[in-house]
Enzyme design. Structure first.
Site, PDB file in Angstrom:
ATOM      1  N   PHE A   1       0.804  -1.216   0.000  1.00  0.00           N
ATOM      2  CA  PHE A   1       0.000   0.000   0.000  1.00  0.00           C
ATOM      3  C   PHE A   1       0.841   1.271   0.000  1.00  0.00           C
ATOM      4  O   PHE A   1       0.354   2.346  -0.377  1.00  0.00           O
ATOM      5  CB  PHE A   1      -0.962  -0.002   1.199  1.00  0.00           C
ATOM      6  CG  PHE A   1      -0.392   0.492   2.492  1.00  0.00           C
ATOM      7  CD1 PHE A   1      -0.642   1.790   2.924  1.00  0.00           C
ATOM      8  CD2 PHE A   1       0.370  -0.335   3.308  1.00  0.00           C
ATOM      9  CE1 PHE A   1      -0.142   2.256   4.137  1.00  0.00           C
ATOM     10  CE2 PHE A   1       0.875   0.117   4.514  1.00  0.00           C
ATOM     11  CZ  PHE A   1       0.620   1.416   4.925  1.00  0.00           C
ATOM     12  N   LYS A   2       2.098   1.166   0.391  1.00  0.00           N
ATOM     13  CA  LYS A   2       2.948   2.344   0.429  1.00  0.00           C
ATOM     14  C   LYS A   2       3.097   2.972  -0.963  1.00  0.00           C
ATOM     15  O   LYS A   2       3.383   4.166  -1.088  1.00  0.00           O
ATOM     16  CB  LYS A   2       4.321   2.005   1.001  1.00  0.00           C
ATOM     17  CG  LYS A   2       4.292   1.289   2.359  1.00  0.00           C
ATOM     18  CD  LYS A   2       3.696   2.138   3.453  1.00  0.00           C
ATOM     19  CE  LYS A   2       3.566   1.391   4.764  1.00  0.00           C
ATOM     20  NZ  LYS A   2       4.820   1.108   5.449  1.00  0.00           N
TER      21      LYS A   2
END
Length: 499
Positions: free
Chosen positions: A115-116
């Site tokens: 998700f980063k």
């Protein structure tokens, strides 16, 4: 919109408040606090319904423009296009999948399968634009402490970006094999990757100490180097994460699963509190969010804080199978404390007490405020594995270890509160990043297999193929092998800055 520090800088003396471009370049406020908006924008009641008709890029433009008011529409659109176009393996960028009675927000379709990427593909574009807008001539050295995912996502985003260098620290032995290989094989003339002898909190503390060293900052400035951060202490890292909460809600409307105005719960696996804080911001802006369910692993300092109002990092540190949450000092909680109190002096005092004694008591009043927004729970590794197996057997869907923590805590939340609101599980990583543990959960032998044999074994179980970015690591040369003592982090930064 102006930005001020959680510890007071700019709050009373408005001349010290920052535009968003300046806040993004600085990363951390000079008083040690984190930048926050002076006031959060509010959206009209039909805002999410309007977004349902748009693709992710246009949704992002609508949300980001509310915060980045010193950027032009063209600048914001350009940053978004460069960040997301052609870099994600799903054109929807952050698709929502229905799995049983829950909606799963998949945030791992970017180049590093975590998700980063949602923020760290965009942050370099925002920073590069900010440097041009402000006329900054110094090179910006990005310092990153990572528990696994942030490091590679930041490296991928900043590699060979003009006027920047990036130095990433990760805990030696504290990340998965795939996470380590992702970082250790990173190409780029402007990148450095260093393992430290310690855990993530040691890395994060070391980076903060470097930021707080005025003498070192002056020394670096004399060589034309300015420090900044790609961790979620940087506002430019946090603001893109607000977008996907609005986007998920809009997708639920578009799919007919909810009507505009319906209240939805989100369960978020979180360690540094940035991901779930973005959900809090979306709620405060007007998105109909009921509870933000904070899911922790055995390093359950956040769960304890939300349940008791007392923050205590003086506890045993566990290496778990969800390593990106193996954190005992959750930096972004400082932002929440500021928003819930509006009192930077109290926030500064709590942070001082945390630093000096290892804990602080936020009091009964804070406990009641937390309960308005959050519910919290945690599960151990055994329950995480059990959850991966159960979800796979019932739905044929493979969870990674972090998402499994969220799923299990969401189940506990529903059981204990009897909530029947729609639930969105925030899925933070591809299961292939943690193949060994996922295979174990599914009853397959992982021991003795290297990381790539594990990928292949998991592909036989999972209808979704391994991401190209992970499978493609096989055979790449390891370019970064240095391990340093945590006491030598500053020395390593100075050496890299001088290259």
């Amino acid at each position: 919109m102006k930005f001020i520090s959680t510890r007071g800088l700019g709050a009373t003396d408005k001349s010290q408040a920052m535009d968003s471009a300046e806040a993004i370049i600085r990363g951390l406020a000079p008083d040690g606090g984190l930048y926050v908006p002076e006031e959060l924008p509010r959206v009209p009641a039909d805002f999410a319904a309007q977004l349902a008709e748009l693709d992710y890029a246009r949704r992002a433009r609508r949300v980001l423009s509310l915060f980045l008011t010193d950027y032009t529409e063209e600048e914001i659109a350009g940053c978004i296009d460069r960040a997301y176009s052609g870099k994600f393996d799903d054109g929807r960028i952050a698709p929502v999948k229905q799995v049983g009675d829950k909606s799963v927000l998949e945030l791992w379709h970017g180049p590093t399968s975590a998700f980063k990427d949602m923020a760290l593909q965009l942050l370099p574009q925002l920073l590069s634009t900010a440097l041009k807008k402000t006329g900054e001539k110094n090179r910006v050295l990005i310092l990153v402490a990572t528990s696994g995912d942030t490091g590679k996502a930041a490296l991928a985003g900043f590699a060979d970006v003009d006027q920047t260098k990036i130095c990433v620290f990760y805990p030696d032995g504290g990340v998965s094999d795939i996470q380590r290989l992702q970082m250790a094989t990173q190409k780029g003339e402007n990148v450095a990757v260093l393992a430290i002898k310690g855990n993530f909190d040691d890395a994060q503390t070391g980076v903060k100490k470097i930021f707080g060293d005025e003498a070192a900052a002056k020394e670096l400035a004399e060589t034309g180097v300015q420090l900044s951060s790609a961790n979620s202490i940087n506002w430019g890292r946090l603001v893109p994460q607000i977008v996907y909460y609005f986007s998920a809600y809009a997708d639920l409307i578009a799919a007919g699963r909810i009507k505009a105005g319906d209240t939805v719960d989100f369960t978020v696996p979180t360690g540094n509190f940035g991901n779930i804080l973005a959900g809090f911001y979306a709620r405060q802006m007007g998105l109909p969010v009921g509870k933000l369910v904070c899911a922790s692993n055995a390093n359950n300092v956040l769960t304890d804080f939300i349940q008791t109002g007392y923050y205590d990092r003086r506890r045993e540190f566990f290496k778990t199978i969800s390593p990106s949450m193996d954190i005992l000092v959750s930096s972004n909680l400082e932002r929440l404390l500021y928003h819930l109190t509006g009192d930077p002096a109290r926030v500064a005092a709590w942070m001082k007490e945390l630093n000096e004694t290892g804990g602080y008591d936020a009091g009964e009043n804070m406990l009641a405020r937390l309960a308005n927004y959050f519910w919290a729970g945690w599960v151990d590794d055994a329950k995480t594995l059990e959850t991966i197996k159960a979800v796979y057997e019932e739905y044929g869907y493979v969870l990674d270890t972090h998402t499994a923590v969220a799923w299990a805590v969401a189940e506990a939340y529903r059981s204990k509160t009897r909530s029947d609101r729609p639930m969105v599980i925030v899925s933070t990583a591809s299961p292939y990043k943690f193949s060994s543990s996922v295979l174990e959960a599914l009853g397959e032998k992982a021991a003795g297999k290297d990381a790539f044999a594990q990928l292949e074994a998991l592909e036989e179980k999972n209808p979704v193929k391994a991401p190209v970015g992970l499978a493609g690591l096989k055979g790449l040369p390891v370019l970064h092998k240095t391990v340093v003592e945590k006491a030598d982090m500053m020395k390593a930064v100075k050496e890299f800055a001088g290259k």
